[in-house]
Enzyme design. Structure first.
Site, PDB file in Angstrom:
ATOM      1  N   LYS A 192      54.297  31.475  29.951  1.00 47.42           N
ATOM      2  CA  LYS A 192      54.911  31.251  31.255  1.00 47.42           C
ATOM      3  C   LYS A 192      54.065  30.292  32.078  1.00 47.42           C
ATOM      4  CE  LYS A 192      54.553  34.234  34.646  1.00 47.42           C
ATOM      5  NZ  LYS A 192      54.723  35.362  35.594  1.00 47.42           N
ATOM      6  N   ARG A 241      54.021  25.065  34.708  1.00 49.34           N
ATOM      7  CA  ARG A 241      53.238  23.855  35.007  1.00 49.34           C
ATOM      8  C   ARG A 241      53.920  22.625  34.423  1.00 49.34           C
ATOM      9  NH1 ARG A 241      49.920  28.034  35.335  1.00 49.34           N
ATOM     10  NH2 ARG A 241      47.928  27.946  36.464  1.00 49.34           N
ATOM     11  N   ARG A 261      54.944  38.736  48.184  1.00 55.65           N
ATOM     12  CA  ARG A 261      53.848  37.942  47.632  1.00 55.65           C
ATOM     13  C   ARG A 261      53.152  37.116  48.713  1.00 55.65           C
ATOM     14  NH1 ARG A 261      54.983  37.242  42.107  1.00 55.65           N
ATOM     15  NH2 ARG A 261      56.917  38.386  42.375  1.00 55.65           N
ATOM     16  N   SER A 286      44.399  32.235  42.017  1.00 55.82           N
ATOM     17  CA  SER A 286      44.189  30.864  41.539  1.00 55.82           C
ATOM     18  C   SER A 286      45.425  30.001  41.727  1.00 55.82           C
ATOM     19  CB  SER A 286      43.803  30.888  40.059  1.00 55.82           C
ATOM     20  OG  SER A 286      44.868  31.406  39.270  1.00 55.82           O
ATOM     21  N   GLN A 287      46.590  30.631  41.944  1.00 57.23           N
ATOM     22  CA  GLN A 287      47.822  29.854  42.065  1.00 57.23           C
ATOM     23  C   GLN A 287      47.833  28.975  43.303  1.00 57.23           C
ATOM     24  OE1 GLN A 287      51.134  32.551  41.696  1.00 57.23           O
ATOM     25  NE2 GLN A 287      50.659  33.036  39.550  1.00 57.23           N
ATOM     26  N   ASP A 299      46.233  39.926  34.731  1.00 53.68           N
ATOM     27  CA  ASP A 299      47.501  40.335  34.141  1.00 53.68           C
ATOM     28  C   ASP A 299      47.315  41.339  33.008  1.00 53.68           C
ATOM     29  OD1 ASP A 299      48.977  38.819  35.873  1.00 53.68           O
ATOM     30  OD2 ASP A 299      49.248  37.137  34.507  1.00 53.68           O
ATOM     31  N   GLN A 312      42.660  41.432  42.935  1.00 52.66           N
ATOM     32  CA  GLN A 312      43.901  40.665  43.023  1.00 52.66           C
ATOM     33  C   GLN A 312      45.044  41.313  42.256  1.00 52.66           C
ATOM     34  OE1 GLN A 312      41.193  39.903  41.254  1.00 52.66           O
ATOM     35  NE2 GLN A 312      41.531  38.298  39.740  1.00 52.66           N
ATOM     36  N   LYS A 346      49.958  41.342  42.997  1.00 48.40           N
ATOM     37  CA  LYS A 346      50.854  40.701  42.030  1.00 48.40           C
ATOM     38  C   LYS A 346      52.295  41.114  42.352  1.00 48.40           C
ATOM     39  CE  LYS A 346      47.671  38.625  39.527  1.00 48.40           C
ATOM     40  NZ  LYS A 346      47.653  37.163  39.314  1.00 48.40           N
ATOM     41  N   ARG A 359      49.446  46.693  41.110  1.00 45.67           N
ATOM     42  CA  ARG A 359      49.405  47.197  39.734  1.00 45.67           C
ATOM     43  C   ARG A 359      48.365  48.289  39.532  1.00 45.67           C
ATOM     44  NH1 ARG A 359      50.400  41.314  36.796  1.00 45.67           N
ATOM     45  NH2 ARG A 359      52.682  41.438  36.867  1.00 45.67           N
TER      46      ARG A 359
END
Length: 422
Positions: free
Chosen positions: A20, A25, A119, A163-164, A305, A328, A332, A336
């Site tokens: 993904k 990207r 988010r 990081s996004q 993740d 982090q 998400k 989580r």
């Protein structure tokens, strides 16, 4: 939809779908590029389709040829979509396309599903404002509107919580009118920036960065060129058959993995090896439940993740497992840490919830009625836990798995998992 999972042994071969992270990207790069780009074997899922639809609304033209997507880009001259761009559940798509939309000279409105509206976006929007864009949002979240052009010519302080934010800015900054400087005080999930820089290098985009990835200088007025790229398999997705095979496998071959790729989540294979998993890497990877897993301590900051499925591995292992330094994971698709703690406790796991992780004392798992929390990784992790339980489980919301792994249920059934959907 509900998924009933009966305790099962699994055996056979499973082919991991495309990444993904790489696919989205690639979509964003193709949108910005001159001419036509080809994504070979991209991940075809709900998240990537949302990103592709938004890119099309911004001016890209996509033609599907078999498993490949041929995308004719805009050469950096986006089209005004004149409608709200719905990114569904795709946080990666939302962040990257929000920054790219800020390079245009017209307002673009973004929204998504209930999960996407939770988010965090303010860290990205604040950096875009520092670089000259106009941004309006609902308290730093969707729905939001951005308007360029992206001027640059100054330094922007960037929030490194995810990081996004940095990835989005690195894709957009080359199209700014002037040079951009990006500074961070810290950065979570550094391997994902490695994926981003690999794409920029492939496309001959110029930048300079510090060794610790906390300072970037990106010249403006650059051009993206068309490209052809084969999308590698997704190591984040591969973690689910990996842990399932280590718990209840009678020999499971995991195909399509490229360990030379820079994806950070390939570290999950190292984590399982440290837990005593039986893995044999030849032409393909063979995993089996030849011996019990043993608990261990794992720093998941670079691989957030992996937390849901690593929590399952810890809950089924002997001894204590500590999943640490991953705050982090709380921001998400869901929190989580809280969700996995609650759901695994229903199965009898003994878990101490930490602000930035979990301490899990392994033991026998029991069947239970479980909530997938609308989160694809939680749904798949709980399904893996249920395979190793002592009685059937029911998982609500299994449709969420389609965000990254549309064939999850079908693929696991083929290797012997007793899954029933209703």
């Amino acid at each position: 939809m509900k998924l009933t999972v009966h305790p099962s042994r699994i055996a056979g071969a499973i082919t991991v779908p495309g990444s993904k992270s790489h696919t989205i990207r690639g979509i964003v790069a193709a949108l910005a590029a001159e001419g036509t780009s080809t994504l070979c074997a991209p991940l075809d899922s709900a998240d990537t389709r949302s990103a592709l639809a938004a890119a099309t609304a911004l001016g890209a033209v996509c033609a599907e040829q078999g498993r490949d997507w041929r995308i004719t880009g805009t050469g950096g001259r986006l089209t005004d979509p004149r409608k709200t761009l719905d990114l569904g559940n795709s946080g990666t798509g939302l962040r990257l396309l929000t920054a790219m939309a800020a390079t245009g000279g017209f307002p673009v409105r973004f929204d998504g599903d209930a999960s996407l509206r939770t988010r965090l976006m303010e860290g990205l929007l604040d950096a875009l404002r520092q670089l000259g864009a106009e941004c309006v949002s609902d308290n730093g979240r969707c729905p939001l509107t951005v308007r360029g052009p992206l001027e640059g010519g100054t330094a922007a302080a960037v929030d490194g919580t995810t990081s996004q934010f940095l990835t989005a800015l690195l894709f957009a900054a080359p199209l700014a009118r002037r040079d951009c400087v990006l500074d961070l005080e810290f950065l979570n999930e550094k391997p994902y920036i490695g994926i981003t820089l690999g794409w920029l290098d492939r496309l001959d985009i110029r930048y300079r960065c510090s060794e610790d990835l906390l300072h970037f200088e990106v010249p403006g007025r650059q051009r993206y060129r068309g490209f052809e790229a084969t999308i590698p398999a997704d190591f984040s997705t591969a973690a689910f058959p990996l842990v399932a095979a280590a718990l209840v496998g009678d020999g499971v071959e995991i195909r399509n993995l490229d360990f030379s790729d820079v994806q950070g989540d390939k570290a999950v294979f190292e984590y399982l090896a440290r837990m005593n998993a039986s893995c044999c890497r030849g032409r393909e990877l063979l995993v089996e439940a030849a011996r019990p897993l043993q608990g261990g301590d794992f720093d998941l900051n670079a691989t957030p993740d992996a937390l849901p499925v690593m929590a399952v591995a810890g809950a089924a292992a002997t001894g204590t497992t500590r999943l640490l330094h991953v705050p982090q994971a709380r921001v998400k698709e869901t929190d989580r840490i809280a969700c996995m703690t609650r759901e695994l406790r229903k199965m009898g796991a003994v878990i101490e919830e930490l602000p930035d992780g979990m301490i899990i004392r392994g033991g026998r798992l029991h069947g239970a009625e479980l909530d997938g929390c609308g989160d694809h990784r939680i749904v798949m992790a709980l399904a893996v836990a249920a395979l190793a339980a002592d009685s059937p489980s029911v998982i609500h919301g299994v449709e969420a798995a389609a965000v990254t792994y549309p064939d999850f249920v079908a693929d696991f059934r083929r290797i012997g998992a007793a899954f029933e959907i209703y």
